[in-house]
Design an enzyme around this catalytic site. Structure first.
Site, short mmCIF file in Angstrom:
data_model
loop_
_atom_site.label_atom_id
_atom_site.label_comp_id
_atom_site.label_asym_id
_atom_site.label_seq_id
_atom_site.Cartn_x
_atom_site.Cartn_y
_atom_site.Cartn_z
N GLY A 10 0.83 -1.21 0.00
CA GLY A 10 0.00 0.00 0.00
C GLY A 10 0.85 1.25 0.00
N LEU A 11 1.05 1.84 -1.18
CA LEU A 11 1.96 2.97 -1.31
C LEU A 11 1.22 4.29 -1.50
CD1 LEU A 11 4.72 1.24 -3.47
CD2 LEU A 11 4.88 1.94 -1.06
N VAL A 13 0.09 7.88 0.49
CA VAL A 13 0.99 8.83 1.15
C VAL A 13 1.58 8.24 2.42
CG1 VAL A 13 1.13 11.08 2.27
CG2 VAL A 13 -0.18 10.84 0.16
N ARG A 34 -1.15 -2.45 -5.44
CA ARG A 34 -2.03 -3.08 -6.44
C ARG A 34 -1.87 -2.42 -7.80
NH1 ARG A 34 -8.35 -2.95 -5.24
NH2 ARG A 34 -7.87 -0.73 -5.51
N THR A 35 -1.71 -1.10 -7.83
CA THR A 35 -1.46 -0.39 -9.08
C THR A 35 0.05 -0.34 -9.30
OG1 THR A 35 -3.40 0.99 -8.63
CG2 THR A 35 -1.87 1.76 -10.33
N SER A 130 0.22 7.26 14.44
CA SER A 130 -0.23 8.66 14.46
C SER A 130 0.93 9.59 14.14
CB SER A 130 -0.80 9.02 15.83
OG SER A 130 -1.19 10.39 15.84
N GLY A 132 0.43 11.62 10.94
CA GLY A 132 0.22 12.08 9.58
C GLY A 132 1.36 11.68 8.66
N LYS A 184 -5.43 3.95 19.52
CA LYS A 184 -5.35 4.93 18.44
C LYS A 184 -6.71 5.60 18.22
CE LYS A 184 -3.69 7.10 14.80
NZ LYS A 184 -4.77 7.37 13.88
N HIS A 187 -7.09 8.12 20.95
CA HIS A 187 -6.19 9.23 20.60
C HIS A 187 -6.89 10.17 19.64
CE1 HIS A 187 -3.52 11.05 17.59
NE2 HIS A 187 -2.59 11.14 18.53
N ASN A 188 -7.53 9.62 18.62
CA ASN A 188 -8.20 10.46 17.62
C ASN A 188 -9.41 11.18 18.20
OD1 ASN A 188 -6.25 9.33 15.96
ND2 ASN A 188 -7.65 8.96 14.28
N GLU A 191 -8.06 14.03 19.98
CA GLU A 191 -7.63 14.97 18.94
C GLU A 191 -8.81 15.80 18.43
OE1 GLU A 191 -6.57 14.24 14.32
OE2 GLU A 191 -5.27 13.17 15.73
N ARG A 289 -18.54 18.68 14.16
CA ARG A 289 -18.12 18.43 12.77
C ARG A 289 -19.33 18.09 11.90
NH1 ARG A 289 -12.08 15.91 12.05
NH2 ARG A 289 -11.11 16.97 13.83
#
Length: 470
Positions: A10-11, A13, A34-35, A130, A132, A184, A187-188, A191, A289
Site C-alpha cells: 500500500g503505497l 501517502v 495493487r497499481t 499517528s 500524519g 489509536k 487518541h483520535n 484529537e 463536525r
C-alpha cells in the site's frame, strides 16, 4: 539482491512515507501496490534509499523478496480492503510470518482478524500509527496490539522508525488483539476535542473580540511557549498567519467552514457509550463536525433567526488570559474522558493497558503531542489506579486554577450566542462529576412510574417501587 527485512503493501501517502522511513533507518524493505505504476513511481523517486527498497510487481514476488519469518505491513483502506488483502496474502505466507495492519482500523475488526488467524495462519498485529504523512516519514507514535511474542520480533524495526522523545522511542506494545487500534481510536477522539476547543476560542477572538487572523495567530504563538505548548497550538499559529496567494487574504478566511471526518472520532464516541463512560467533550466535538457539514441548513437558520446581539462585551488582555486557561481546562476534560474510556476497555477486554506508557508514546510523533503529556505520564506513574485523571494531585490543582476562567469564557459565549459546545460540555462534565448528590433520583422515579424499572433507597436494601404502579 539480498532479501528484505520487512515488507509493506500500500503505497499511498502514509504507506510510501513509512517505507522510506524504514529504509532510512537501515532496513531493507520490499514494497507492493495493487497499481503497479505507483510502485514503479515510488521506486524511481526513492533516490539514495533505492538500494534498500525492492519494488515488486506481484504478491508472489513480494512475499519471495522477504526473508522468513516475514513481517508484512499493510497500509490499505480500513474495512473490506484489509480482509481482502489478508485473504490474498494468507496462502502465500507461513504460520511463522506476521501480518501488521497499520491502517486506521476499527479495533473490533482487528480483534476478529486476530482470532480468525490465531492458530490458523500467520500472526496478526493491529498497529495504530499517528503523526500524519510527516510522522510516517520521520517518526510517528506507534501503538501495537497483538501477541507479545510477535511484538518482540518486530520491536527493533518499529522502535527504530518511531518518533523519539528525549531519546525514548514512542512505540510500545499495549496489549492483546485490538488494544493498539483501540488506543489509536481514543487518541483520535481526544484529537477531535482538542481541535474543536481550539476552534472555539478562535471563534471567540474572531467574532467577539473582532480580531483578525494575524492578530489571533500572535496569541497562539504566545500560548505555544506556555502550558498549552503542543503541536496543534503550533500549527494553529502557522495556519492563521498564512496568506492566500490568489486573494491576498488570510488563507483561513477563504476556507469553507465544513470539517471532514473519517470515522475514528465517531468510533471513540460509540465505544465510550458502549463502555458506559461519559466522553461528553469528545461527543460534542464529533457533533460539531457533523453540524459544520450542514452549511445550507445553517445559512437558512441564520436567515430566519439572525444572530444574537452582543450584549456583554468584555475586552482586553483579561479575556485572552481567560481563553488560555479555559482551553487548558477543556484539554484536561478531554484527556480525562479519553483515559477513562481506555481504562474501562482495558478491564472489559483484559488488556491491562499501561496508561503512563500510552501518555509517554504520545509525547512525540503524534498529532496530540504536547508538554501536557509529560504531566499525564507522571500522574499515572504516581497514581496508576486512579479512577480519573482529574483526581490526581497535579490535575486537581490545575482544574482549581482554571475553573473560573473556563466558566467566564463559556458564560460569555452563551450570553452572546457564540458556539462553544466542547468547552460547555467540559464545564458540565466537571460539575456533574464532582457533585455527590445529583438529580438522577428523579429519573429513577420516572422510570419506575412508566416502566416499573425499580429504584434503590438510601434507607433500605434491594429493589424498591413507588406507589404509582397500581
Amino acid at each position: 539482491m539480498a532479501q528484505a527485512d520487512i515488507g509493506l503493501i500500500g503505497l499511498g501517502v502514509m504507506g510510501a512515507n513509512l517505507a522510506l522511513n524504514i529504509a532510512d533507518k537501515g532496513y531493507h524493505v520490499a514494497v507492493y501496490n495493487r497499481t503497479q505504476s505507483r510502485t514503479e513511481a515510488f521506486a524511481a523517486a526513492a533516490g539514495p534509499l533505492s538500494d534498500r527498497i525492492t519494488a515488486t510487481a506481484t504478491l508472489e514476488d513480494f512475499v519471495a523478496a522477504i526473508k522468513p519469518p516475514r513481517p508484512v505491513i499493510i497500509m490499505v483502506q480500513a474495512g473490506d480492503p484489509v480482509d481482502e488483502q489478508i485473504a490474498a496474502l494468507k496462502p502465500l505466507l507461513q504460520d511463522s510470518d506476521i501480518i501488521i495492519d497499520a491502517g486506521n482500523a476499527n479495533f473490533r475488526d482487528t480483534m476478529r482478524r486476530f482470532e480468525n488467524l490465531k492458530g490458523n495462519g500467520p500472526g496478526f498485529v493491529g498497529m495504530g500509527v499517528s503523526g500524519g504523512a510527516e510522522g510516517a516519514r520521520h517518526g510517528p507514535s506507534i501503538m501495537v496490539g497483538g501477541a507479545e511474542a510477535d511484538w518482540r520480533r518486530i520491536e527493533p524495526v518499529l522502535t527504530a522508525i518511531s518518533a523519539k522523545y528525549k531519546g525514548e522511542p514512542c512505540a510500545a506494545w499495549l496489549g492483546d488483539n485490538g488494544a493498539g487500534h483501540f488506543v489509536k481510536t481514543i487518541h483520535n477522539g481526544i484529537e477531535y476535542a482538542d481541535m474543536q476547543m481550539i476552534a472555539e476560542v478562535y471563534g471567540v477572538m474572531r467574532d467577539h473580540l473582532n480580531m483578525d487572523a494575524v492578530s489571533i495567530a500572535s496569541v497562539f504563538s504566545v500560548w505555544a511557549s506556555g502550558p498549552l505548548d503542543s503541536y496543534l497550538i503550533d500549527i494553529t499559529a502557522e495556519v492563521l498567519k498564512t496568506h492566500d496567494l490568489a486573494s491576498g487574504k488570510p488563507l483561513v478566511d477563504v476556507i469553507v467552514d465544513a470539517a471532514g471526518q473519517k470515522g475514528t472520532g465517531r468510533w471513540s464516541v460509540i465505544e465510550s457509550q458502549m463502555m458506559g463512560v461519559p466522553a461528553t467533550a469528545i461527543e460534542a466535538a464529533v457533533a460539531a463536525r457533523s453540524l459544520s457539514a450542514m452549511r445550507g441548513e445553517r445559512a437558512a437558520a441564520e436567515h430566519r433567526f439572525g444572530l444574537p446581539a452582543i450584549v456583554d462585551r468584555r475586552e482586553g488582555q483579561a479575556v485572552i488570559d481567560d481563553l488560555e486557561q479555559a482551553l487548558l481546562a477543556g484539554k484536561i476534560a478531554a484527556y480525562a474522558q479519553g483515559f477513562a474510556v481506555m481504562a474501562a476497555a482495558s478491564k472489559e477486554f483484559d488488556w491491562n493497558l499501561p496508561m503512563a506508557t500510552i501518555a509517554r508514546i504520545w509525547r512525540a510523533g503524534c498529532i496530540i503531542r504536547s508538554r501536557f503529556l509529560d504531566e499525564i505520564a507522571a500522574a499515572f506513574s504516581e497514581t496508576p489506579d486512579v479512577d480519573n485523571l482529574a483526581m490526581t494531585p497535579a490535575f486537581s490543582a490545575m482544574l482549581e486554577a482554571t475553573d473560573r476562567p473556563l466558566r467566564r469564557v463559556v458564560s460569555d459565549a452563551v450570553i452572546n450566542g457564540l458556539p462553544a459546545p466542547a468547552l460547555s460540555n467540559a464545564v458540565s462534565y466537571f460539575d456533574t462529576y464532582r457533585r455527590a448528590r445529583g438529580t438522577a433520583n428523579l429519573i429513577q422515579a420516572q422510570r419506575d412510574f412508566f416502566g416499573s424499572h425499580g429504584f434503590e433507597r438510601f434507607d433500605a436494601d434491594g429493589e424498591q417501587h413507588g406507589p404509582w404502579g397500581g
